[in-house]
Design a protein around this motif. Structure first.
Motif, PDB file in Angstrom:
ATOM      1  N   LYS A  43      38.602  17.937  49.406  1.00 34.36           N
ATOM      2  CA  LYS A  43      38.995  16.946  48.398  1.00 34.36           C
ATOM      3  C   LYS A  43      38.772  15.525  48.915  1.00 34.36           C
ATOM      4  O   LYS A  43      38.286  14.662  48.192  1.00 34.36           O
ATOM      5  N   ARG A  44      39.099  15.293  50.156  1.00 33.46           N
ATOM      6  CA  ARG A  44      38.960  13.948  50.737  1.00 33.46           C
ATOM      7  C   ARG A  44      37.488  13.532  50.848  1.00 33.46           C
ATOM      8  O   ARG A  44      37.124  12.406  50.533  1.00 33.46           O
ATOM      9  N   ILE A  45      36.632  14.448  51.296  1.00 34.75           N
ATOM     10  CA  ILE A  45      35.230  14.118  51.524  1.00 34.75           C
ATOM     11  C   ILE A  45      34.421  14.158  50.235  1.00 34.75           C
ATOM     12  O   ILE A  45      33.642  13.261  49.952  1.00 34.75           O
ATOM     13  N   GLU A  46      34.608  15.203  49.467  1.00 31.95           N
ATOM     14  CA  GLU A  46      33.788  15.361  48.263  1.00 31.95           C
ATOM     15  C   GLU A  46      34.400  14.701  47.039  1.00 31.95           C
ATOM     16  O   GLU A  46      33.703  14.434  46.076  1.00 31.95           O
ATOM     17  N   GLY A  47      35.693  14.454  47.083  1.00 33.16           N
ATOM     18  CA  GLY A  47      36.366  13.769  45.989  1.00 33.16           C
ATOM     19  C   GLY A  47      36.050  14.366  44.638  1.00 33.16           C
ATOM     20  O   GLY A  47      36.231  15.547  44.411  1.00 33.16           O
ATOM     21  N   THR A  49      33.252  15.037  43.431  1.00 31.54           N
ATOM     22  CA  THR A  49      32.042  15.841  43.367  1.00 31.54           C
ATOM     23  C   THR A  49      32.350  17.333  43.404  1.00 31.54           C
ATOM     24  O   THR A  49      31.478  18.144  43.217  1.00 31.54           O
ATOM     25  N   VAL A  50      33.632  17.695  43.657  1.00 30.85           N
ATOM     26  CA  VAL A  50      33.999  19.107  43.621  1.00 30.85           C
ATOM     27  C   VAL A  50      33.893  19.580  42.181  1.00 30.85           C
ATOM     28  O   VAL A  50      34.469  18.965  41.279  1.00 30.85           O
ATOM     29  N   PRO A  51      33.144  20.658  41.909  1.00 31.11           N
ATOM     30  CA  PRO A  51      32.967  21.110  40.541  1.00 31.11           C
ATOM     31  C   PRO A  51      34.302  21.483  39.913  1.00 31.11           C
ATOM     32  O   PRO A  51      35.120  22.139  40.538  1.00 31.11           O
ATOM     33  N   SER A  52      34.504  21.046  38.692  1.00 25.88           N
ATOM     34  CA  SER A  52      35.722  21.389  37.981  1.00 25.88           C
ATOM     35  C   SER A  52      35.428  22.528  37.023  1.00 25.88           C
ATOM     36  O   SER A  52      34.286  22.877  36.782  1.00 25.88           O
ATOM     37  N   LYS A  53      36.483  23.078  36.484  1.00 30.19           N
ATOM     38  CA  LYS A  53      36.312  24.151  35.508  1.00 30.19           C
ATOM     39  C   LYS A  53      35.630  23.570  34.275  1.00 30.19           C
ATOM     40  O   LYS A  53      35.952  22.468  33.838  1.00 30.19           O
TER      41      LYS A  53
END
Length: 105
Positions: A43-47, A49-53
């Motif tokens: 979460k900290r690094i990709e913020g 950009t993490v794919p959401s549902k």
């Protein structure tokens, strides 16, 4: 170890985790980390950009009066695409076609 080194270390760990094909819990177990640590750093690094549902979207369907034909059928329009459904259609196939048309039209 400074903040930049720590960040680079976790970036590499996240890349290793992603490449492993393992679940987050299994990867952490095999590599000696806590699940919450990996989750925090992703979460900290990709913020964002993490794919959401994927969100649910609705599509309008317009039905045309079939009374002008001798054979019972309906015409379904999805965007600019349309399909004609006749009596005795396969509901499962129809649902699959609608899903595809929603992405194409």
């Amino acid at each position: 170890m400074d903040k930049n080194e720590l960040r680079r270390e976790w970036e590499q760990r996240i890349a290793d985790y992603r490449a492993s094909g393992l679940t987050r819990a299994k990867w952490c177990q095999q590599n000696g980390f806590k699940d919450h640590q990996l989750k925090y750093w992703i979460k900290r690094i990709e913020g964002s950009t993490v794919p959401s549902k994927p969100s649910t979207t609705w599509t309008s369907v317009v039905m045309v009066d079939p009374s002008s034909d001798n054979e019972s059928s309906i015409q379904v329009k999805i965007g600019e695409c349309s399909i004609e459904v006749k009596q005795g259609f396969n509901p499962s196939l129809f649902a699959d076609v609608v899903k595809v048309l929603k992405f194409l039209c």
